[in-house]
Scaffold this motif. Structure first.
Motif, PDB file in Angstrom:
ATOM      1  N   SER A 211       0.815  -1.214   0.000  1.00  0.00           N
ATOM      2  CA  SER A 211       0.000   0.000   0.000  1.00  0.00           C
ATOM      3  C   SER A 211       0.847   1.262   0.000  1.00  0.00           C
ATOM      4  O   SER A 211       0.309   2.370  -0.033  1.00  0.00           O
ATOM      5  CB  SER A 211      -0.924  -0.004   1.219  1.00  0.00           C
ATOM      6  OG  SER A 211      -0.169  -0.143   2.417  1.00  0.00           O
ATOM      7  N   TYR A 217       1.308   0.750  -9.043  1.00  0.00           N
ATOM      8  CA  TYR A 217       0.364  -0.314  -9.386  1.00  0.00           C
ATOM      9  C   TYR A 217      -0.402   0.035 -10.656  1.00  0.00           C
ATOM     10  O   TYR A 217      -0.569  -0.799 -11.553  1.00  0.00           O
ATOM     11  CB  TYR A 217      -0.590  -0.554  -8.210  1.00  0.00           C
ATOM     12  CG  TYR A 217      -1.755  -1.458  -8.518  1.00  0.00           C
ATOM     13  CD1 TYR A 217      -1.571  -2.828  -8.688  1.00  0.00           C
ATOM     14  CD2 TYR A 217      -3.048  -0.946  -8.640  1.00  0.00           C
ATOM     15  CE1 TYR A 217      -2.641  -3.661  -8.978  1.00  0.00           C
ATOM     16  CE2 TYR A 217      -4.121  -1.774  -8.917  1.00  0.00           C
ATOM     17  CZ  TYR A 217      -3.914  -3.127  -9.089  1.00  0.00           C
ATOM     18  OH  TYR A 217      -4.978  -3.943  -9.375  1.00  0.00           O
ATOM     19  N   ASP A 223      -3.273  -3.035 -12.832  1.00  0.00           N
ATOM     20  CA  ASP A 223      -4.722  -3.036 -12.664  1.00  0.00           C
ATOM     21  C   ASP A 223      -5.426  -3.551 -13.915  1.00  0.00           C
ATOM     22  O   ASP A 223      -6.385  -4.323 -13.834  1.00  0.00           O
ATOM     23  CB  ASP A 223      -5.219  -1.636 -12.297  1.00  0.00           C
ATOM     24  CG  ASP A 223      -4.772  -0.558 -13.281  1.00  0.00           C
ATOM     25  OD1 ASP A 223      -3.822  -0.790 -14.070  1.00  0.00           O
ATOM     26  OD2 ASP A 223      -5.358   0.546 -13.249  1.00  0.00           O
ATOM     27  N   LEU A 231      -5.810  -8.659  -3.976  1.00  0.00           N
ATOM     28  CA  LEU A 231      -4.557  -7.951  -3.738  1.00  0.00           C
ATOM     29  C   LEU A 231      -4.249  -7.957  -2.252  1.00  0.00           C
ATOM     30  O   LEU A 231      -4.942  -7.303  -1.460  1.00  0.00           O
ATOM     31  CB  LEU A 231      -4.649  -6.514  -4.252  1.00  0.00           C
ATOM     32  CG  LEU A 231      -4.977  -6.372  -5.742  1.00  0.00           C
ATOM     33  CD1 LEU A 231      -5.355  -4.931  -6.073  1.00  0.00           C
ATOM     34  CD2 LEU A 231      -3.789  -6.828  -6.592  1.00  0.00           C
ATOM     35  N   PHE A 250      -4.728   2.058  -5.325  1.00  0.00           N
ATOM     36  CA  PHE A 250      -5.338   0.949  -6.069  1.00  0.00           C
ATOM     37  C   PHE A 250      -6.459   1.375  -7.009  1.00  0.00           C
ATOM     38  O   PHE A 250      -6.904   0.571  -7.825  1.00  0.00           O
ATOM     39  CB  PHE A 250      -5.847  -0.104  -5.086  1.00  0.00           C
ATOM     40  CG  PHE A 250      -4.753  -0.695  -4.238  1.00  0.00           C
ATOM     41  CD1 PHE A 250      -3.901  -1.655  -4.757  1.00  0.00           C
ATOM     42  CD2 PHE A 250      -4.553  -0.268  -2.930  1.00  0.00           C
ATOM     43  CE1 PHE A 250      -2.884  -2.192  -3.980  1.00  0.00           C
ATOM     44  CE2 PHE A 250      -3.538  -0.805  -2.149  1.00  0.00           C
ATOM     45  CZ  PHE A 250      -2.698  -1.763  -2.676  1.00  0.00           C
ATOM     46  N   SER A 253      -9.448  -0.785  -8.369  1.00  0.00           N
ATOM     47  CA  SER A 253      -9.223  -2.132  -7.818  1.00  0.00           C
ATOM     48  C   SER A 253      -9.350  -2.175  -6.304  1.00  0.00           C
ATOM     49  O   SER A 253      -9.116  -3.217  -5.691  1.00  0.00           O
ATOM     50  CB  SER A 253      -7.821  -2.629  -8.204  1.00  0.00           C
ATOM     51  OG  SER A 253      -7.649  -2.679  -9.597  1.00  0.00           O
ATOM     52  N   VAL A 257      -8.831  -5.295  -2.551  1.00  0.00           N
ATOM     53  CA  VAL A 257      -7.691  -5.188  -1.640  1.00  0.00           C
ATOM     54  C   VAL A 257      -7.986  -5.863  -0.308  1.00  0.00           C
ATOM     55  O   VAL A 257      -9.037  -5.637   0.308  1.00  0.00           O
ATOM     56  CB  VAL A 257      -7.326  -3.705  -1.409  1.00  0.00           C
ATOM     57  CG1 VAL A 257      -6.251  -3.576  -0.325  1.00  0.00           C
ATOM     58  CG2 VAL A 257      -6.834  -3.077  -2.706  1.00  0.00           C
TER      59      VAL A 257
END
Length: 287
Positions: A211, A217, A223, A231, A250, A253, A257
């Protein structure tokens, strides 16, 4: 054939079980990391018996409030066979209680050695059986084939290291392959390919993406390359990331997570009620 049916007949896929657990409990998973400093803070000895009390208390407290637990194998291994026996007990107890387990072992090798790792953690009935493990693809994605095959056969899961939260991770993960593809992107493509999830399903093969990786990412295209994968995201809590990073890092997405929290949760111990209250507070913050 759907992902839920793709593993051995009658076995629900890890991806489906994980998705259901997140829907039921929220995205937070409890990292069970018995650091020596945490054991001391809990007034427990840095011994196998201290590990046992720490593990039992944590599992009892978070059961029903988190999507899964994620024991860190290294903190048990450092106590030798007695510590590993405690890890076996924790995994077995979680399985009996219906709590999903993601064993953070980061195993990776080739040929018969990788097969032995897979048998150790993914074979039903193995002493260290877990629902999923973390694996390292940095010997080449094909090196993970024995684990991929065993996981698919038994409804287990894998999380491939892709973009880790350590500062020097980009030295390898952002580097480009001979085909001019970032290494992390190649890993993401492989995860999506071997997961074979149907549209709208969660894959049983996920990625580890920290994170704290900023815009990497999305900028590297993970993604778009792997939309079905869950994730596993360390770096929340003590390492500085918070709820804002779910969307900042993210993007679209964020719903896939798994918010991995260890010290930020376990610091509320050793009182079981305080741990449970902290887990519920964190779920509310990240849901």
């Amino acid at each position: 054939m759907s992902g839920a049916e793709r593993s051995t007949a009658g076995v629900v896929s890890f991806g489906e079980r994980l998705h259901r657990a997140v829907d039921d409990h929220g995205p937070v998973i409890a990292g069970v990391d018995p650091h020596a400093s945490l054991l001391e803070a809990w007034s427990l000895p840095d011994t196998p018996e201290g590990l046992r009390e720490f593990s039992r208390t944590t599992l009892a407290a978070v059961r029903g409030t988190v999507a899964a637990i994620k024991p860190q194998s290294a903190f048990y291994e450092r106590h030798g066979s007695a510590g590993i026996a405690v890890l076996e007990e924790l995994l077995r107890a979680a399985r009996e209680l219906g709590v999903l387990t993601i064993l953070d072992a980061k195993r990776g090798d080739i040929g018969s050695t990788m097969e032995a790792y897979a048998q150790s953690y993914l074979r039903p009935g193995a002493p260290l059986e877990a629902d999923a493990i973390t694996v390292s693809p940095f010997l080449g994605t094909g090196s993970l084939d024995p684990a991929t095959e065993l996981a698919a056969e038994h409804g287990k899961g894998l999380f491939l290291l892709a973009l880790t939260s350590n500062p020097d991770g980009p030295q390898v993960q952002h580097a480009r392959t001979a085909g001019d593809t970032p290494v992390a992107l190649e890993i993401a493509r492989h995860a999506e390919r071997i997961g074979k999830a149907a549209p709208g399903e969660w894959s049983s093969v996920g990625l580890v993406v920290g994170s704290t990786v900023g815009d990497a990412y999305r900028e590297l295209g993970l993604d778009r390359a792997a939309p079905s994968v869950p994730l596993l995201a360390p770096g929340f809590g003590a390492q500085g990331a918070g709820p804002a990073q779910l969307t900042e890092v993210f993007g679209e997405s964020a719903g896939h997570v798994l918010v991995s929290l260890s010290r930020g949760l376990l610091a509320a111990g050793p009182d079981e009620a305080s741990l449970r209250a902290r887990a519920e507070e964190l779920q509310a913050a990240y849901s």
